[in-house]
Write a protein that holds these residues in place. Structure first.
Motif, short mmCIF file in Angstrom:
data_model
loop_
_atom_site.label_atom_id
_atom_site.label_comp_id
_atom_site.label_asym_id
_atom_site.label_seq_id
_atom_site.Cartn_x
_atom_site.Cartn_y
_atom_site.Cartn_z
N GLU A 58 0.84 -1.20 0.00
CA GLU A 58 0.00 0.00 0.00
C GLU A 58 0.88 1.26 0.00
N ASP A 59 1.90 1.26 0.83
CA ASP A 59 2.84 2.40 0.84
C ASP A 59 3.53 2.54 -0.52
N LEU A 60 3.96 1.41 -1.07
CA LEU A 60 4.66 1.48 -2.34
C LEU A 60 3.73 2.00 -3.43
N SER A 61 2.49 1.61 -3.35
CA SER A 61 1.51 2.08 -4.32
C SER A 61 1.41 3.60 -4.30
N ARG A 62 1.47 4.18 -3.11
CA ARG A 62 1.43 5.65 -3.00
C ARG A 62 2.67 6.27 -3.64
N ILE A 63 3.82 5.63 -3.42
CA ILE A 63 5.06 6.14 -4.01
C ILE A 63 4.99 6.06 -5.54
N ILE A 64 4.50 4.93 -6.04
CA ILE A 64 4.41 4.74 -7.49
C ILE A 64 3.45 5.76 -8.11
N THR A 65 2.33 5.97 -7.44
CA THR A 65 1.35 6.95 -7.94
C THR A 65 1.98 8.34 -8.01
N ALA A 66 2.72 8.70 -6.98
CA ALA A 66 3.37 10.02 -6.95
C ALA A 66 4.40 10.14 -8.07
N CYS A 67 5.17 9.08 -8.29
CA CYS A 67 6.18 9.12 -9.36
C CYS A 67 5.52 9.24 -10.73
N LYS A 68 4.44 8.50 -10.89
CA LYS A 68 3.71 8.54 -12.17
C LYS A 68 3.18 9.94 -12.42
N LYS A 69 2.60 10.53 -11.39
CA LYS A 69 2.02 11.86 -11.50
C LYS A 69 3.08 12.89 -11.90
#
Lengths: 357, 357
Positions: free
Chosen positions: A108-119
């Motif tokens: 779940e934490d990694l998903s937040r990081i990935i979303t931020a990087c994608k954005k």
């Protein structure tokens, strides 16, 4: 950015960061540019010890590195519990992120990081160095060779490092077993390699089920010091792994195929063995595996090859010739999902956890 | 019996019995004396092919061998489903029994065989040949060496034999996968070695729990063609094994200790490796295991050493100098209990089975 060098900033003075500093400073096109620590003295000491070039930026905070507009890439070797906060802050500042494994405490934490990087359109990659050694590509080539290897049927991976025996006080002092810093313990620190190796060998297909093996050992603070798991795929493939801070050093990824067995010892060497096309001599006795020994040589360190690969991704994005390569966040996520599932299975007394492929 | 030779009678014309015939005929003090088959022609053909000496007894039934009062030892290489009946009959005739693995389909059946042997004062031993190779004793010596190996922490055993690939029709024709003859399939035929190896390495201490690994494969008749299991002991030791009729030949017993790792490849060779006392070079990189390669040479076949050992037990009993050695039925029983537990766990969807030590 064009033909300019890519500037790296490092968050924290971890031991591993020294090795990475050497890799960054020797990779053409990369520049060892900034270091930030909560203590400016520690940052200064680190920069000196790691031979930072004259003119490097030395900050008494992690934020200092992120606020420096000249920093293109942030390398994050902080304790895992700090990854979420600092990776999100780095992405917000449009820094590309090279992050130590495990990249997060949970999927779940990694998903937040990935979303931020994608954005923000920045590249993310976790530091699983062995993948960048040319041995990995050579092994993959053999795995695809029907005659030499055939279908992959099972994988067994061990990652055993006797921390306490060689670093007295490890279990009381080291951040790798601090519940508030690296709560995943051996599972995150060592099991990450096992899970990644198994995924890699299986073309990154997630297994359909994950089951922790009985016998997990914990430190007195409740951090995993030793554990194992079993994976199963719907088509019959299986895998097991074992990771531990207790047993003597033993690192091996063994891939069992219908026509051969491939053994990759260690994680930073070029050698591997292929036991192939066993000759059937007698129903009850004589199997004679033909052993081929391989050695994939390189005069480069694998961490330097990793930096080089990350650099080429960053350059492609910065000069507009390519977009972010989704492979690296995808495989980071899948590995993290496996770690999550093993952790959950351990917490649930080795219940089998179903995964969605 | 005194200084007379010990006469061996064989029940059935299994392929493995040819190898054993050679071992019996070349062991001083043993005599290859009788063969029985349901077909007298097959028995005659076998005796000729296996070079039975002139004057050997050839019977058109198993019972013929048992009724021959000159037979001291009965070797039973029959399909597992026939072991109970013929081992009980052999014990009733006061024959010492050398029996192919697995000795029985279930621990309950084996318990009946053991009780009968005890009642009649005859020796029982299952044919796990590698234990009689001098490599086994040498490995045990190293396992007891604190400096070289330390405490045993985990064991991993694989026994993979690609039957179908090398014996086309194996899955439809061979007795090893016939539900009415060898219902345990790969678990009995190959997993037996894994379970025995794990027990042997752990000084025959039964684990407290046995859990099958997800991913068992069955033939279309429902016989196990591939499976794995995980064992755990109350003191933290763990073990896993994998056995399969699908993957290419790979046989290995790996023992992980606090100071070293010991790898025993194959089951009929003298070589093994000890990865020991890893040198700690750097927290994040440099582990340098010191690899010692061992080769325990013998000019004898291990099956011949097994026959010799069995012979000395039988001679001791017959001349009254020793009683029946309980070790062999004890370890047969413990191995069979593990096989039983794995089988039960597979049937119960990988539930953990508790064992009483």
């Amino acid at each position: 950015m064009g033909d300019e060098v890519v500037r790296f900033g490092i968050l924290g003075c971890a031991t591993i960061a020294k090795k990475m500093s050497a890799a960054i400073s020797t990779t053409p096109g990369a520049s060892l540019y900034a270091i930030g620590s909560r203590s400016i003295e520690r940052a200064q000491g680190f920069a000196k010890e790691a031979n930072f070039p004259t003119g490097s930026k030395i900050y008494g905070s992690y934020q200092g590195v992120l606020d420096d507009e000249k920093v293109d890439v942030v390398y994050i070797p902080l304790p895992t519990a700090l990854h979420l906060e600092w990776a999100l802050k780095a992405a917000d500042k449009k820094k590309h992120i090279l992050i130590e494994k495990p990249p997060a405490l949970t999927a779940e934490d990694l998903s937040r990081i990935i979303t931020a990087c994608k954005k923000q359109g920045v590249q993310l990659m976790d530091c699983t160095m062995w993948m960048h050694h040319p041995r990995a590509a050579k092994v993959k080539e053999i795995l695809k060779n029907r005659e030499l290897f055939g279908d992959i049927l099972e994988v067994h991976s061990t990652f055993l490092v006797p921390m306490e025996a060689h670093s007295p006080g490890f279990f009381t002092e080291n951040i790798r077993v601090k519940p508030d810093l690296d709560a995943l313990g051996a599972l995150g620190d060592l099991g990450w390699y096992c899970a990644r190796g198994i995924l890699w060998a299986n073309d990154y297909n997630l297994p359909s089920s994950v089951t922790a093996l009985p016998g997990t050992k914990f430190t007195k603070d409740g951090v995993i010091a030793s554990c194992g798991a079993s994976f199963a795929w719907d088509d019959g493939r299986v895998a097991t792994f074992s990771c531990s801070f207790y047993a003597d050093f033993n690192v091996k990824l063994t891939l069992y195929g219908s026509n051969g067995t491939l053994e990759m010892p260690n994680i930073d060497t070029g050698d591997f063995k292929l036991y192939g096309l066993s000759t059937f001599e007698d129903m009850d006795i004589g199997w004679a595996p033909d052993i081929k020994e391989f050695e994939v040589n390189t005069d480069r360190f694998q961490e330097s090859l990793m930096v080089e690969r990350f650099l080429s991704l960053v350059k492609g994005i910065e000069n507009g010739s390519t977009g972010v390569d989704p492979l690296w966040s995808t495989i980071a996520m899948k590995t993290q999902q496996l770690i999550d599932a093993v952790n959950l299975s351990i917490a649930q007394d080795c219940t089998t956890i179903a995964l969605k492929g």
